[in-house]
Design a protein around this motif. Structure first.
Motif, short mmCIF file in Angstrom:
data_model
loop_
_atom_site.label_atom_id
_atom_site.label_comp_id
_atom_site.label_asym_id
_atom_site.label_seq_id
_atom_site.Cartn_x
_atom_site.Cartn_y
_atom_site.Cartn_z
N ARG A 7 24.24 51.63 -11.25
CA ARG A 7 24.72 50.82 -10.13
C ARG A 7 25.85 51.52 -9.37
O ARG A 7 26.81 50.89 -8.95
CB ARG A 7 25.23 49.45 -10.61
CG ARG A 7 24.38 48.78 -11.65
CD ARG A 7 23.04 48.40 -11.15
NE ARG A 7 22.24 47.74 -12.19
CZ ARG A 7 20.94 47.58 -12.14
NH1 ARG A 7 20.27 48.06 -11.10
NH2 ARG A 7 20.30 46.98 -13.10
N ARG A 8 25.72 52.81 -9.17
CA ARG A 8 26.82 53.54 -8.54
C ARG A 8 26.53 53.96 -7.11
O ARG A 8 27.43 54.41 -6.41
CB ARG A 8 27.17 54.79 -9.36
CG ARG A 8 26.06 55.82 -9.42
CD ARG A 8 26.43 56.96 -10.35
NE ARG A 8 25.44 58.05 -10.30
CZ ARG A 8 25.50 59.14 -11.06
NH1 ARG A 8 26.49 59.27 -11.93
NH2 ARG A 8 24.58 60.08 -10.95
N LYS A 63 28.10 50.90 -4.56
CA LYS A 63 29.34 50.19 -4.89
C LYS A 63 30.48 50.79 -4.08
O LYS A 63 30.72 52.00 -4.14
CB LYS A 63 29.63 50.26 -6.38
CG LYS A 63 28.76 49.32 -7.21
CD LYS A 63 29.24 49.22 -8.64
CE LYS A 63 28.45 48.16 -9.40
NZ LYS A 63 28.93 48.01 -10.79
N CYS A 67 26.01 45.29 -0.48
CA CYS A 67 26.43 46.21 -1.54
C CYS A 67 27.43 45.50 -2.44
O CYS A 67 27.98 44.45 -2.09
CB CYS A 67 27.04 47.48 -0.95
SG CYS A 67 28.45 47.18 0.14
N ALA A 68 27.67 46.08 -3.60
CA ALA A 68 28.60 45.50 -4.57
C ALA A 68 29.95 46.20 -4.46
O ALA A 68 30.09 47.24 -3.80
CB ALA A 68 28.04 45.62 -5.98
N LEU A 116 33.03 48.21 -6.24
CA LEU A 116 33.43 49.00 -7.40
C LEU A 116 34.81 48.56 -7.89
O LEU A 116 35.01 48.30 -9.07
CB LEU A 116 33.44 50.49 -7.02
CG LEU A 116 33.91 51.44 -8.12
CD1 LEU A 116 32.96 51.41 -9.31
CD2 LEU A 116 34.03 52.86 -7.57
N SER A 128 22.60 48.30 -6.87
CA SER A 128 22.97 46.91 -7.19
C SER A 128 22.08 45.91 -6.48
O SER A 128 21.91 44.79 -6.96
CB SER A 128 24.43 46.65 -6.82
OG SER A 128 25.29 47.55 -7.48
#
Length: 391
Positions: A105-106, A109, A154-155, A157, A241
């Protein structure tokens, strides 16, 4: 958790079956379905019969109301889950998660300022993982649906970015059409992101349909039946994500197949596009979360395959239209010849009746024994014949 259902609509891959053969069968079914839809079928019941126009109207009407309901539901969601925070931030491209050793999941983020965190802390209606919506620049002239489709979710970080700054991974920057340079820029050169946070959470994805861009993908699987497609796709999707319809993933099979002298690394990398997805409950959507969810993946025939099928169908339609025009032309010529023949017979019949009528009006010839007061007329015809009549 990731499960793969490709080439076989029913689920897992049977042991010993060739995936390329499955794909060919899938392509054959797709062609048959296209032919069936093109030919059309009359819908009928025991009491009523509907023509093709009624069926087409009902299908379009159903699609219209379904799309209208989906957009209304999205607008209702936007009204229910209000805009809690938004800002135009200077974008800096840097793979912070990768540098920290984060493996999943990078790719999507982002780092946002602490002001966004303070907003989240005040929000008691936000449940689950928070998602931000980002897009290039700031545009207020479009509708909510159009704005949602031009940007990306997007999520987060973390919330350690400097104020007025957002840090974006390189993969997400490519999806947004940004340069992957790591240097900061000003508000004047286009490197500004509108970052929004709404108190709504994305629904979890349960099904996604991927379509290879090139037909070389199926040929590759034919040459390499040992390729583990499930693991290769899992390694790609686990880096994100959330997923959007229209996303394109580069899938590299270099580590999953044996090396061959006639192949280089580029022949083992293929682009797969997301053409459809469903969230929990089986409802179609354009974006969904990939966090803590089971995802079933279907593979569709390639875009090149669809283009070839479309060209073949176009050629078939043109050929059928040409044959139909030739049949119609022959029928028209036959009809015209029949009309000419009927008119000719009609003129002959009129001439026959006219001659009979004229013959009835002629007086009888005088007897041959009579010679006084008799006039003899001889008429030479163009054919060389001669007609003689006594009056």
């Amino acid at each position: 958790i990731f499960s793969l259902s490709m080439f076989f609509p029913g689920g897992g891959r049977p042991v010993g079956e060739d995936p390329s053969e499955k794909l060919r069968r899938e392509q054959k079914r797709e062609m048959e379905e296209r032919r069936r839809r093109r030919g059309g079928r009359a819908m009928s019941t025991s009491t009523t019969t509907k023509n093709d126009g009624d069926i087409l109207f009902e299908k379009k009407n159903h699609h219209f109301h379904r799309e209208k309901s989906r957009r209304r539901r999205r607008r209702d969601d936007d009204a229910l889950f209000s805009m809690l925070w938004k800002a135009d931030l200077i974008c800096r491209v840097e793979d912070v998660a990768a540098k920290r050793g984060i493996r999943t999941r990078r790719n999507d983020k982002i780092q946002v300022p602490a002001s966004a965190l303070r907003t989240l802390e005040r929000c008691d209606r936000c449940e689950g993982a928070p998602f931000f919506y980002v897009k290039k620049g700031a545009s207020l002239s479009k509708t909510d649906d159009e704005k949602e489709e031009e940007g990306r979710y997007c999520a987060a970080l973390d919330y350690q970015a400097e104020e007025n700054t957002v840090v974006v991974p390189s993969e997400l920057a490519k999806r947004l059409g940004l340069s992957t340079s790591s240097s900061s820029t000003s508000f004047d050169d286009g490197r500004v992101l509108r970052v929004e946070f709404r108190s709504r959470e994305l629904e979890k994805c349960e099904w996604v349909k991927l379509q290879p861009v090139s037909n070389e993908f199926s040929k590759f699987l034919t040459r390499h039946p040992e390729a583990d497609v499930k693991v290769a796709l899992e390694q790609i999707l686990v880096q994100w994500s959330c997923v959007h319809v229209g996303d394109a993933f580069e899938v590299d099979f270099s580590g999953f197949v044996s090396s061959r002298e006639d192949e280089d690394a580029s022949t083992k990398t293929f682009t797969l596009k997301v053409v459809a997805l469903k969230v929990e409950g089986g409802e179609e959507d354009i974006v969904a979360s990939l966090i803590e969810t089971d995802v079933e993946v279907d593979l569709a025939p390639s875009i090149e395959h669809d283009e070839v099928i479309e060209r073949i169908e176009t050629l078939n339609r043109n050929d059928e239209e040409k044959k139909r025009n030739e049949r119609e032309k022959k029928l028209a010529e036959a009809k015209e010849a029949r009309v000419r023949l009927e008119r000719k017979e009609e003129r002959k019949e009129k001439m026959r009746r006219f001659r009979e009528a004229m013959a009835m009006k002629l007086p009888s010839e005088p007897p041959l024994s009579t010679s006084s007061n008799v006039l003899r007329i001889r008429i030479s015809l163009p054919t060389g014949e001669a007609i003689e009549r006594r009056f």
